[in-house]
Design a protein around this motif. Structure first.
Motif, mmCIF file in Angstrom:
data_model
loop_
_atom_site.group_PDB
_atom_site.id
_atom_site.type_symbol
_atom_site.label_atom_id
_atom_site.label_comp_id
_atom_site.label_asym_id
_atom_site.label_seq_id
_atom_site.Cartn_x
_atom_site.Cartn_y
_atom_site.Cartn_z
ATOM 1 N N ARG A 61 19.684 -11.853 -3.445
ATOM 2 C CA ARG A 61 18.320 -11.129 -3.318
ATOM 3 C C ARG A 61 17.769 -11.671 -2.061
ATOM 4 O O ARG A 61 17.114 -10.993 -1.466
ATOM 5 N N ASP A 285 11.259 -9.163 3.336
ATOM 6 C CA ASP A 285 11.871 -8.467 2.374
ATOM 7 C C ASP A 285 11.619 -6.948 2.430
ATOM 8 O O ASP A 285 10.973 -6.517 1.279
ATOM 9 N N ASN A 288 11.707 -4.118 -0.532
ATOM 10 C CA ASN A 288 10.962 -4.261 -1.669
ATOM 11 C C ASN A 288 9.451 -4.790 -1.318
ATOM 12 O O ASN A 288 8.791 -5.501 -2.149
ATOM 13 N N ARG A 290 5.667 -4.805 -1.163
ATOM 14 C CA ARG A 290 4.518 -4.025 -2.214
ATOM 15 C C ARG A 290 3.293 -3.709 -1.305
ATOM 16 O O ARG A 290 3.039 -4.264 -0.302
#
Length: 299
Positions: A61, A285, A288, A290
């Protein structure tokens, strides 16, 4: 055109700080006063925060380790007491280096010639890649540390080893320090003193030879993603808009566009600003990412 009396008075108020910086390398008592356990303290601080762990193995990840690059007068610990543990807690292998140290000046780094500092960064990235087995790193830098890696990317082969550069209040196009640097010509010898004893300060003034070379031909190099996080309340890298980059793969973010109530200035944006931490994680990242807004202070 002569400067106004008000501007001259402002520069005179600044001169003690400039003199302190310029003479730091000449004051042996600073080195003598440094605690003998400074290195041990650094190791303890980073170990407690979970970073600079050379046994850290990047995960699927988080496949790229993050290298943190401090700003002028900063160091590998103090600049990152907030952001480094934040990133470690979210699964990244995080590393930080000291660069640009002057002889006899402990703790306050990032003062040497920026070209030489970029070479120190190059060697450090190689060390991190070897230790972690990763193919690339991501770099996050504050102030000079957000700009200096661009020299590494452009001239030292770093583009093949770096996926992304995140600059927090970076000095990409030089600072006029609220207009005060334009008055240096009226004080013969001050600029030469800075260049001799604290080269990084001279290199970061708008229009410096270093910055002209760095920015010639464009701000970016292919293959690297760039993010800039700036604050309109920056009192060091001014005007704040000069922090932004032009080119493909660039995202420029003004902190107050994310949350108008955010009052962070040049230091707070990197040291304690929770929104900046979230925006940095998003840049590292993006798949992903937010949403970040004023409520993100509490997450």
């Amino acid at each position: 055109m002569k400067p106004s009396r008000q501007r001259v008075r402002r520069l005179l108020r600044l001169l003690p700080a400039l003199a302190l910086a310029a003479t730091a390398a000449l004051v042996p008592t600073a080195a003598q006063a440094a605690p003998p356990t400074a290195a041990a303290a650094t190791t303890t601080a980073t170990a407690a925060g979970g970073w600079n762990d050379y046994s850290c193995t990047p995960s699927d990840r988080r496949p790229r380790p993050v290298v943190l690059v401090h700003g002028t007068f900063g160091n590998s610990v103090d600049n990152w007491l907030g952001l480094a543990p934040y990133l470690v807690a979210r699964g990244w292998c995080v590393f930080s280096l000291d660069y640009g140290a002057l002889p006899g000046v402990p703790f306050f780094h990032g003062l040497g010639p920026i070209e030489e500092s970029a070479r120190e960064l190059s060697a450090y990235v190689d060390r991190v890649l070897e230790a972690t087995g990763a193919d690339e790193v991501d770099i996050v830098g504050h102030s000079q540390g957000g700009m200096m890696p661009r020299y590494y990317l452009k001239f030292l082969g770093g583009a093949g080893k770096v996926n992304a550069l995140v600059g927090i209040a970076p000095n990409h196009h030089g600072t006029d320090l609220l207009g005060l640097t334009r008055l240096l010509e009226y004080f013969p010898g001050v600029e030469d003193l800075l260049g001799t004893h604290t080269p990084a300060l001279r290199d970061q003034v708008v229009g410096s030879d270093f910055l002209r070379r760095l920015n010639a031909g464009g701000d970016t190099v292919p293959g690297v993603e760039y993010t800039v996080i700036a604050t309109r309340y920056d009192q060091i890298v001014t005007p704040w808009r000069t922090q932004f980059l032009d080119g493909p793969g660039v995202r420029n973010i003004l902190l107050q566009d994310v949350c108008a109530a955010d009052l962070s200035e040049h230091l707070a944006i990197a040291l304690i600003d929770r929104l900046t931490f979230h925006l940095t994680a998003n840049a590292l990242d993006p798949a992903n990412a937010r949403r970040v807004n004023c409520l993100s202070y509490f997450s």
